[in-house]
Design a protein around this motif. Structure first.
Motif, short mmCIF file in Angstrom:
data_model
loop_
_atom_site.label_atom_id
_atom_site.label_comp_id
_atom_site.label_asym_id
_atom_site.label_seq_id
_atom_site.Cartn_x
_atom_site.Cartn_y
_atom_site.Cartn_z
N GLN A 194 33.98 47.10 24.34
CA GLN A 194 33.21 46.25 23.43
C GLN A 194 33.43 44.77 23.71
OE1 GLN A 194 34.28 47.69 19.55
NE2 GLN A 194 33.11 49.57 19.82
N GLY A 195 33.97 44.45 24.85
CA GLY A 195 34.18 43.04 25.22
C GLY A 195 32.90 42.40 25.70
N GLU A 196 32.95 41.07 25.86
CA GLU A 196 31.76 40.35 26.32
C GLU A 196 31.58 40.40 27.84
OE1 GLU A 196 33.37 35.82 26.35
OE2 GLU A 196 33.20 36.77 24.39
N SER A 197 32.63 40.75 28.58
CA SER A 197 32.52 40.88 30.04
C SER A 197 33.69 41.71 30.57
CB SER A 197 32.52 39.50 30.70
OG SER A 197 33.77 38.86 30.52
N ILE A 198 33.55 42.11 31.82
CA ILE A 198 34.62 42.83 32.51
C ILE A 198 34.57 42.43 33.98
CG2 ILE A 198 33.22 44.90 32.94
CD1 ILE A 198 35.86 46.52 32.35
N SER A 199 35.73 42.28 34.61
CA SER A 199 35.79 41.81 36.00
C SER A 199 36.66 42.74 36.84
CB SER A 199 36.39 40.40 36.07
OG SER A 199 35.59 39.48 35.37
N CYS A 200 36.34 42.78 38.14
CA CYS A 200 37.16 43.54 39.08
C CYS A 200 37.50 42.66 40.28
CB CYS A 200 36.44 44.80 39.55
SG CYS A 200 34.88 44.53 40.40
N THR A 201 38.64 42.98 40.87
CA THR A 201 39.10 42.29 42.07
C THR A 201 39.76 43.31 42.98
OG1 THR A 201 39.51 40.25 40.82
CG2 THR A 201 40.58 40.43 42.98
N ILE A 202 39.50 43.19 44.28
CA ILE A 202 40.20 44.01 45.28
C ILE A 202 40.91 43.06 46.22
CG2 ILE A 202 40.02 45.66 47.18
CD1 ILE A 202 37.48 46.74 45.88
N THR A 203 42.20 43.33 46.42
CA THR A 203 43.00 42.58 47.37
C THR A 203 43.49 43.55 48.45
OG1 THR A 203 43.73 41.15 45.57
CG2 THR A 203 45.00 41.05 47.59
N VAL A 204 43.31 43.17 49.72
CA VAL A 204 43.78 43.99 50.84
C VAL A 204 44.77 43.15 51.64
CG1 VAL A 204 43.14 45.24 52.94
CG2 VAL A 204 41.63 45.29 50.96
N ASP A 205 45.99 43.65 51.73
CA ASP A 205 47.06 42.96 52.46
C ASP A 205 47.20 41.50 52.02
OD1 ASP A 205 47.54 45.30 53.89
OD2 ASP A 205 46.14 44.76 55.48
N GLY A 206 47.10 41.27 50.71
CA GLY A 206 47.32 39.94 50.16
C GLY A 206 46.10 39.03 50.16
N HIS A 207 44.95 39.51 50.64
CA HIS A 207 43.73 38.69 50.68
C HIS A 207 42.68 39.28 49.75
CE1 HIS A 207 45.29 36.60 54.19
NE2 HIS A 207 45.61 37.78 54.68
N VAL A 208 42.11 38.44 48.87
CA VAL A 208 41.04 38.90 47.99
C VAL A 208 39.80 39.16 48.86
CG1 VAL A 208 39.49 38.29 46.09
CG2 VAL A 208 41.91 37.69 45.97
N VAL A 209 39.30 40.40 48.81
CA VAL A 209 38.15 40.78 49.63
C VAL A 209 36.91 41.08 48.80
CG1 VAL A 209 39.57 41.62 51.54
CG2 VAL A 209 38.87 43.20 49.74
N ALA A 210 37.08 41.24 47.49
CA ALA A 210 35.94 41.49 46.61
C ALA A 210 36.30 41.05 45.19
CB ALA A 210 35.56 42.96 46.62
N ASN A 211 35.32 40.49 44.51
CA ASN A 211 35.51 40.02 43.13
C ASN A 211 34.14 40.03 42.47
OD1 ASN A 211 36.11 38.63 40.79
ND2 ASN A 211 37.53 37.25 41.82
N ASN A 212 34.06 40.57 41.26
CA ASN A 212 32.77 40.66 40.58
C ASN A 212 32.99 40.68 39.08
OD1 ASN A 212 30.02 40.83 40.41
ND2 ASN A 212 29.87 42.97 41.04
N THR A 213 31.98 40.22 38.34
CA THR A 213 32.03 40.23 36.87
C THR A 213 30.71 40.76 36.35
OG1 THR A 213 33.53 38.35 36.79
CG2 THR A 213 32.28 38.80 34.80
N ALA A 214 30.78 41.60 35.32
CA ALA A 214 29.59 42.07 34.61
C ALA A 214 29.70 41.61 33.16
CB ALA A 214 29.50 43.59 34.67
N LYS A 215 28.61 41.11 32.62
CA LYS A 215 28.62 40.58 31.25
C LYS A 215 27.92 41.53 30.30
CE LYS A 215 28.80 35.88 32.85
NZ LYS A 215 29.88 35.18 32.29
N GLY A 216 28.41 41.56 29.09
CA GLY A 216 27.80 42.36 28.05
C GLY A 216 28.63 43.58 27.69
N GLU A 217 28.47 44.00 26.43
CA GLU A 217 29.15 45.21 25.98
C GLU A 217 28.61 46.40 26.76
OE1 GLU A 217 29.37 46.04 21.78
OE2 GLU A 217 29.33 43.89 21.33
N HIS A 218 29.49 47.33 27.06
CA HIS A 218 29.15 48.58 27.75
C HIS A 218 28.58 48.36 29.16
CE1 HIS A 218 30.01 50.29 23.87
NE2 HIS A 218 29.06 49.54 23.32
#
Length: 156
Positions: free
Chosen positions: A115-139
């Motif tokens: 029920q939050g206003e957004s949710i984010s994900c991050t992937i780090t491979v061997d100490g380097h951020v390789v992917a980052n994304n945010t989705a806004k809105g509940e559900h």
């Protein structure tokens, strides 16, 4: 009827296997063989080495102000295997060791927003951020992914 050898006014026909053009023809043939062998040697010696299997430290992170995700799915072995975590408190973090090689591997995470206003994900491979994304809105649902290429033998 003319003979198969033919006649010339300035002398008999010279077969290609003898006479002044013979050595030039042989030299040209030898040069062609050397060129083919040199090209084959370059292809064999000059090509990149085969990829070597290697392990990578992969970190998945899910964050959001909602405080909870009803479901998180993530790749665990880099190719065909996934796991699911349910009713997860945020922030969430999972560290894995994934092998790559001889083919590509995949690092992937997907999370549903509560029920939050957004949710984010991050992937780090061997100490380097390789992917980052945010989705806004509940559900909403957020996902991050990245291909992990195998290391070349002898390189880091």
């Amino acid at each position: 009827m003319p003979s198969s050898r033919g006649t010339r006014k300035d002398g008999p026909l010279i077969s290609p296997a003898s006479g002044p053009g013979h050595w030039r023809a042989r030299l040209a043939g030898l040069a062609a063989v050397v060129l083919v062998v040199a090209t084959a040697a370059w292809v064999v010696v000059g090509r990149d080495p085969d990829p070597a299997p290697r392990t990578h430290t992969v970190v998945y992170e899910i964050t959001g102000p909602g405080g909870r995700s009803p479901e998180i799915r993530f790749a665990t072995e880099g190719v065909n295997s996934t796991e699911k975590a349910e009713a997860v408190d945020l922030p969430w973090r999972k560290e894995l060791t994934i092998s790559s090689g001889p083919g590509l591997s995949v690092a992937q995470v997907m999370a549903a927003n509560g029920q939050g206003e957004s949710i984010s994900c991050t992937i780090t491979v061997d100490g380097h951020v390789v992917a980052n994304n945010t989705a806004k809105g509940e559900h909403a649902t957020v996902s991050c992914s990245n291909m992990i290429t195998p290391a070349v033998a002898g390189q880091g």
